[in-house]
Design a protein around this motif. Structure first.
Motif, mmCIF file in Angstrom:
data_model
loop_
_atom_site.group_PDB
_atom_site.id
_atom_site.type_symbol
_atom_site.label_atom_id
_atom_site.label_comp_id
_atom_site.label_asym_id
_atom_site.label_seq_id
_atom_site.Cartn_x
_atom_site.Cartn_y
_atom_site.Cartn_z
ATOM 1 N N TYR A 30 0.822 -1.196 0.000
ATOM 2 C CA TYR A 30 0.000 0.000 0.000
ATOM 3 C C TYR A 30 0.867 1.262 0.000
ATOM 4 C CZ TYR A 30 -3.298 3.584 1.543
ATOM 5 O OH TYR A 30 -4.035 4.732 1.648
ATOM 6 N N ASN A 31 1.910 1.274 0.850
ATOM 7 C CA ASN A 31 2.789 2.445 0.926
ATOM 8 C C ASN A 31 3.536 2.652 -0.394
ATOM 9 O OD1 ASN A 31 2.009 2.998 3.542
ATOM 10 N ND2 ASN A 31 3.701 1.841 4.464
ATOM 11 N N SER A 32 3.923 1.544 -1.028
ATOM 12 C CA SER A 32 4.613 1.648 -2.311
ATOM 13 C C SER A 32 3.687 2.219 -3.376
ATOM 14 C CB SER A 32 5.117 0.257 -2.733
ATOM 15 O OG SER A 32 5.792 0.326 -3.958
ATOM 16 N N TYR A 33 2.434 1.775 -3.372
ATOM 17 C CA TYR A 33 1.456 2.310 -4.314
ATOM 18 C C TYR A 33 1.238 3.802 -4.067
ATOM 19 C CZ TYR A 33 -3.180 3.986 -5.528
ATOM 20 O OH TYR A 33 -4.214 4.773 -5.947
ATOM 21 N N GLN A 34 1.064 4.187 -2.792
ATOM 22 C CA GLN A 34 0.813 5.587 -2.451
ATOM 23 C C GLN A 34 1.969 6.476 -2.881
ATOM 24 O OE1 GLN A 34 -1.926 6.776 -1.786
ATOM 25 N NE2 GLN A 34 -2.887 6.157 0.119
ATOM 26 N N ALA A 35 3.196 5.984 -2.741
ATOM 27 C CA ALA A 35 4.366 6.776 -3.139
ATOM 28 C C ALA A 35 4.350 7.010 -4.656
ATOM 29 C CB ALA A 35 5.642 6.059 -2.726
ATOM 30 N N ALA A 36 3.996 5.962 -5.422
ATOM 31 C CA ALA A 36 3.935 6.103 -6.877
ATOM 32 C C ALA A 36 2.804 7.049 -7.286
ATOM 33 C CB ALA A 36 3.742 4.745 -7.523
ATOM 34 N N ALA A 37 1.658 6.933 -6.622
ATOM 35 C CA ALA A 37 0.510 7.777 -6.958
ATOM 36 C C ALA A 37 0.781 9.241 -6.653
ATOM 37 C CB ALA A 37 -0.721 7.296 -6.214
ATOM 38 N N ALA A 38 1.587 9.506 -5.633
ATOM 39 C CA ALA A 38 1.858 10.881 -5.218
ATOM 40 C C ALA A 38 2.967 11.532 -6.030
ATOM 41 C CB ALA A 38 2.217 10.906 -3.737
ATOM 42 N N GLU A 39 3.755 10.741 -6.741
ATOM 43 C CA GLU A 39 4.895 11.281 -7.486
ATOM 44 C C GLU A 39 4.409 12.097 -8.683
ATOM 45 O OE1 GLU A 39 8.089 12.678 -8.477
ATOM 46 O OE2 GLU A 39 8.381 11.156 -6.899
ATOM 47 N N ALA A 51 8.898 10.677 -15.169
ATOM 48 C CA ALA A 51 9.936 9.646 -15.235
ATOM 49 C C ALA A 51 10.112 8.959 -13.889
ATOM 50 C CB ALA A 51 11.250 10.257 -15.702
ATOM 51 N N ALA A 52 10.076 9.749 -12.820
ATOM 52 C CA ALA A 52 10.242 9.178 -11.480
ATOM 53 C C ALA A 52 9.053 8.284 -11.144
ATOM 54 C CB ALA A 52 10.391 10.298 -10.450
ATOM 55 N N GLN A 53 7.866 8.688 -11.559
ATOM 56 C CA GLN A 53 6.694 7.866 -11.281
ATOM 57 C C GLN A 53 6.771 6.524 -12.004
ATOM 58 O OE1 GLN A 53 2.698 8.715 -12.919
ATOM 59 N NE2 GLN A 53 1.969 8.740 -10.780
ATOM 60 N N ILE A 54 7.212 6.538 -13.284
ATOM 61 C CA ILE A 54 7.349 5.288 -14.027
ATOM 62 C C ILE A 54 8.329 4.358 -13.332
ATOM 63 C CG2 ILE A 54 8.226 4.277 -16.182
ATOM 64 C CD1 ILE A 54 5.445 5.421 -16.460
ATOM 65 N N LYS A 55 9.414 4.906 -12.800
ATOM 66 C CA LYS A 55 10.384 4.064 -12.096
ATOM 67 C C LYS A 55 9.754 3.434 -10.854
ATOM 68 C CE LYS A 55 15.051 3.949 -10.204
ATOM 69 N NZ LYS A 55 14.658 3.059 -9.122
ATOM 70 N N LEU A 56 8.978 4.222 -10.117
ATOM 71 C CA LEU A 56 8.317 3.689 -8.931
ATOM 72 C C LEU A 56 7.298 2.604 -9.314
ATOM 73 C CD1 LEU A 56 7.737 6.976 -6.882
ATOM 74 C CD2 LEU A 56 9.340 5.120 -6.350
ATOM 75 N N LEU A 57 6.603 2.812 -10.390
ATOM 76 C CA LEU A 57 5.636 1.812 -10.850
ATOM 77 C C LEU A 57 6.336 0.533 -11.294
ATOM 78 C CD1 LEU A 57 3.222 4.143 -12.888
ATOM 79 C CD2 LEU A 57 2.746 3.069 -10.678
ATOM 80 N N ASP A 58 7.449 0.685 -12.027
ATOM 81 C CA ASP A 58 8.216 -0.488 -12.436
ATOM 82 C C ASP A 58 8.715 -1.266 -11.224
ATOM 83 O OD1 ASP A 58 7.836 0.103 -15.100
ATOM 84 O OD2 ASP A 58 9.802 1.038 -15.389
ATOM 85 N N ASP A 59 9.179 -0.537 -10.236
ATOM 86 C CA ASP A 59 9.671 -1.194 -9.021
ATOM 87 C C ASP A 59 8.539 -1.947 -8.325
ATOM 88 O OD1 ASP A 59 12.177 -0.176 -9.482
ATOM 89 O OD2 ASP A 59 11.976 1.509 -8.079
ATOM 90 N N PHE A 60 7.344 -1.336 -8.309
ATOM 91 C CA PHE A 60 6.199 -1.973 -7.654
ATOM 92 C C PHE A 60 5.858 -3.296 -8.354
ATOM 93 C CE2 PHE A 60 1.812 -3.007 -7.032
ATOM 94 C CZ PHE A 60 1.539 -2.676 -5.707
ATOM 95 N N VAL A 61 5.749 -3.245 -9.689
ATOM 96 C CA VAL A 61 5.363 -4.433 -10.447
ATOM 97 C C VAL A 61 6.419 -5.530 -10.326
ATOM 98 C CG1 VAL A 61 4.897 -5.330 -12.764
ATOM 99 C CG2 VAL A 61 3.915 -3.149 -12.049
ATOM 100 N N ALA A 62 7.685 -5.114 -10.311
ATOM 101 C CA ALA A 62 8.760 -6.108 -10.165
ATOM 102 C C ALA A 62 8.685 -6.800 -8.805
ATOM 103 C CB ALA A 62 10.112 -5.427 -10.348
ATOM 104 N N LYS A 63 8.320 -6.044 -7.785
ATOM 105 C CA LYS A 63 8.295 -6.585 -6.425
ATOM 106 C C LYS A 63 6.976 -7.295 -6.119
ATOM 107 C CE LYS A 63 9.714 -5.226 -1.767
ATOM 108 N NZ LYS A 63 10.178 -4.082 -0.926
ATOM 109 N N TYR A 64 5.882 -6.795 -6.686
ATOM 110 C CA TYR A 64 4.557 -7.364 -6.391
ATOM 111 C C TYR A 64 3.827 -7.687 -7.709
ATOM 112 C CZ TYR A 64 5.686 -4.794 -2.094
ATOM 113 O OH TYR A 64 6.324 -4.283 -0.984
ATOM 114 N N PRO A 65 4.309 -8.647 -8.489
ATOM 115 C CA PRO A 65 3.729 -8.907 -9.818
ATOM 116 C C PRO A 65 2.284 -9.384 -9.795
ATOM 117 C CG PRO A 65 5.250 -10.650 -9.176
ATOM 118 C CD PRO A 65 5.410 -9.566 -8.154
ATOM 119 N N ALA A 66 1.820 -9.914 -8.673
ATOM 120 C CA ALA A 66 0.447 -10.403 -8.586
ATOM 121 C C ALA A 66 -0.354 -9.612 -7.564
ATOM 122 C CB ALA A 66 0.429 -11.885 -8.246
#
Length: 444
Positions: free
Chosen positions: A44-53, A57-72
């Motif tokens: 949830y915190n990772s999602y919130q950080a991406a949504a707030a960015e 470019a920085a947001q895409i990186k946060l989203l990529d990191d989220f999907v890599a860490k939580y693919p499902a």
């Protein structure tokens, strides 16, 4: 015609179905009666950080990191919209489409409102792609048609009156049908494009581009349906949203299509009449009425096979469909040695105008008193024509330019020349009288 009017009139992700925006995960949990969420606090915190960015470019990186860490992750229905809206804002339309498709692929795992949002952005993204390949166009058409089905599943939002909801839904219908039509053209699915463009015109009948594109689809389908194409080109030319230059350009193109349909007709007066009739009728009906027809080149070939000036006169005087076919076939043609009786002869500065009565027998010649042919001759070509006398027979070769129907029937001819045998013969010059020498006087 490159602009897409039904798209230009809308603002991307404007306040259409505002309640369709997915709610935040925390709100979902509260609505579920504080049931145990299906994600961890770290997710949830990772999602919130991406949504707030705010930096793309920085947001895409946060989203990529989220999907890599939580693919499902159970939060992917919130992650994918962040992706496709970010990429759309950066004009990276292929990536926006990619992530809209990921959201759509979640199917029943996401709400109709979330699927609608993904379909809507996908439609806009596709229309922003330059020269899409046939496969991506085929996928875009399928997605747009699916978007129409999702649209039907959306309930009216609370606080929105029926008229506002209907207006908003109409705009979405135009977007999805218009996208399906554009994609159909790019995929060379012309039958599908025709169906979708007609759906757009059912909602916005005066739309300039949709009428014009529908005409193009009818021209491209096999076999081409040129009459329908001409009809929709005319509706585009007469659209209230068409400026003067657009209308002029489309009208010029219509003339070419008509000429091609009729085998290269060169009679301007005939084409002018056909254009006038077409442009008067087209604004009155989205669908081409069965009564609107043009004579085809095949029909004209048959009509010209055994045509003579005598059959032309007979058919034109009869009127009706036969007269229309005959005139379309005859207009602009040159006829040789047309016989007649000269009734009037008027010479002007540059031309000679003969008014003659068409005759085919001695009896008709004797009875003729009223002209039914107006023949224009260039004086520079045949100055002797000005001296032709009334009441005499005259034959000419000329181009049939126009005609007036009964009761004042008159054929109008141009570029005419009188048969040389019928022109007045110039008087032979007098020979000078030879003078005999004076006789010599005797003694000289």
């Amino acid at each position: 015609m490159k602009a897409i009017s039904w798209m230009a009139s809308l603002l991307l992700l404007a306040a259409i179905f505002l309640s369709c925006t997915p709610s935040a995960p925390a709100q979902d949990a509260a609505a579920a009666g504080a049931a145990q969420p299906k994600y961890t606090m770290a997710e949830y915190n990772s999602y919130q950080a991406a949504a707030a960015e705010k930096n793309p470019a920085a947001q895409i990186k946060l989203l990529d990191d989220f999907v890599a860490k939580y693919p499902a992750s159970a939060l992917l229905n919130y992650i994918y919209p962040l992706y496709y809206k970010n990429y759309y804002a950066q004009k990276n339309y292929p990536k926006a489409i990619e992530y809209a498709d990921k959201a759509i692929a979640m199917g029943d795992k996401i709400s109709p409102a979330e699927r609608y949002d993904a379909h809507y952005v996908r439609a806009y993204a596709f229309n922003a792609v330059q020269n899409p390949d046939p496969e991506s166009a085929k996928a875009a058409r399928a997605a747009a048609l699916a978007g129409l089905k999702v649209l039907d599943q959306l309930p009216k939002p609370d606080g929105v009156d029926d008229k506002t909801f209907a207006d908003q839904k109409k705009q979405s219908l135009i977007v999805f049908n218009g996208t399906a039509a554009t994609a159909g053209m790019a995929a060379k699915d012309y039958a599908g494009a025709i169906e979708s463009y007609k759906a757009v015109l059912g909602l916005a009948p005066d739309d300039l581009v949709s009428n014009y594109k529908l005409g193009q689809a009818y021209m491209a389908i096999a076999p081409p349906q040129q009459l329908d194409a001409i009809w929709y080109f005319a509706r585009a030319a007469t659209s209230k949203s068409a400026n003067e230059q657009q209308s002029k350009s489309v009208k010029a193109y219509i003339r070419k299509v008509i000429a091609n349909y009729q085998g290269g007709t060169v009679c301007d007066t005939l084409t002018d009449a056909e254009m006038s009739e077409l442009l008067q009728l087209a604004p009155n009906s989205v669908d081409r009425p069965a009564s609107y027809k043009l004579v085809s080149s095949a029909d004209l070939d048959v009509a010209r096979k055994d045509m003579t000036i005598a059959t032309v006169v007979t058919d034109l005087k009869a009127g009706g469909d036969k007269a229309k076919l005959t005139w379309t076939a005859a207009c602009g043609l040159e006829f040789p040695d047309v016989p007649g009786k000269l009734i009037e002869n008027t010479a002007a500065t540059d031309t000679v105008e003969l008014k003659t009565a068409f005759v085919t027998s001695d009896a008709e010649f004797e009875a003729a008193t009223t002209p039914n042919m107006d023949v224009i001759i260039k004086k520079a070509d045949q100055p002797e024509a000005a001296k032709l006398e009334k009441g005499n027979p005259v034959r000419f070769t000329g181009t049939l330019e126009s005609y007036d129907p009964d009761p004042a029937f008159m054929l109008h001819w141009d570029k005419a020349k009188v048969n040389a045998e019928d022109l007045p013969k110039a008087a032979a010059p007098k020979k000078p009288v030879a003078r005999k020498p004076a006789p010599k006087k005797p003694g000289n």
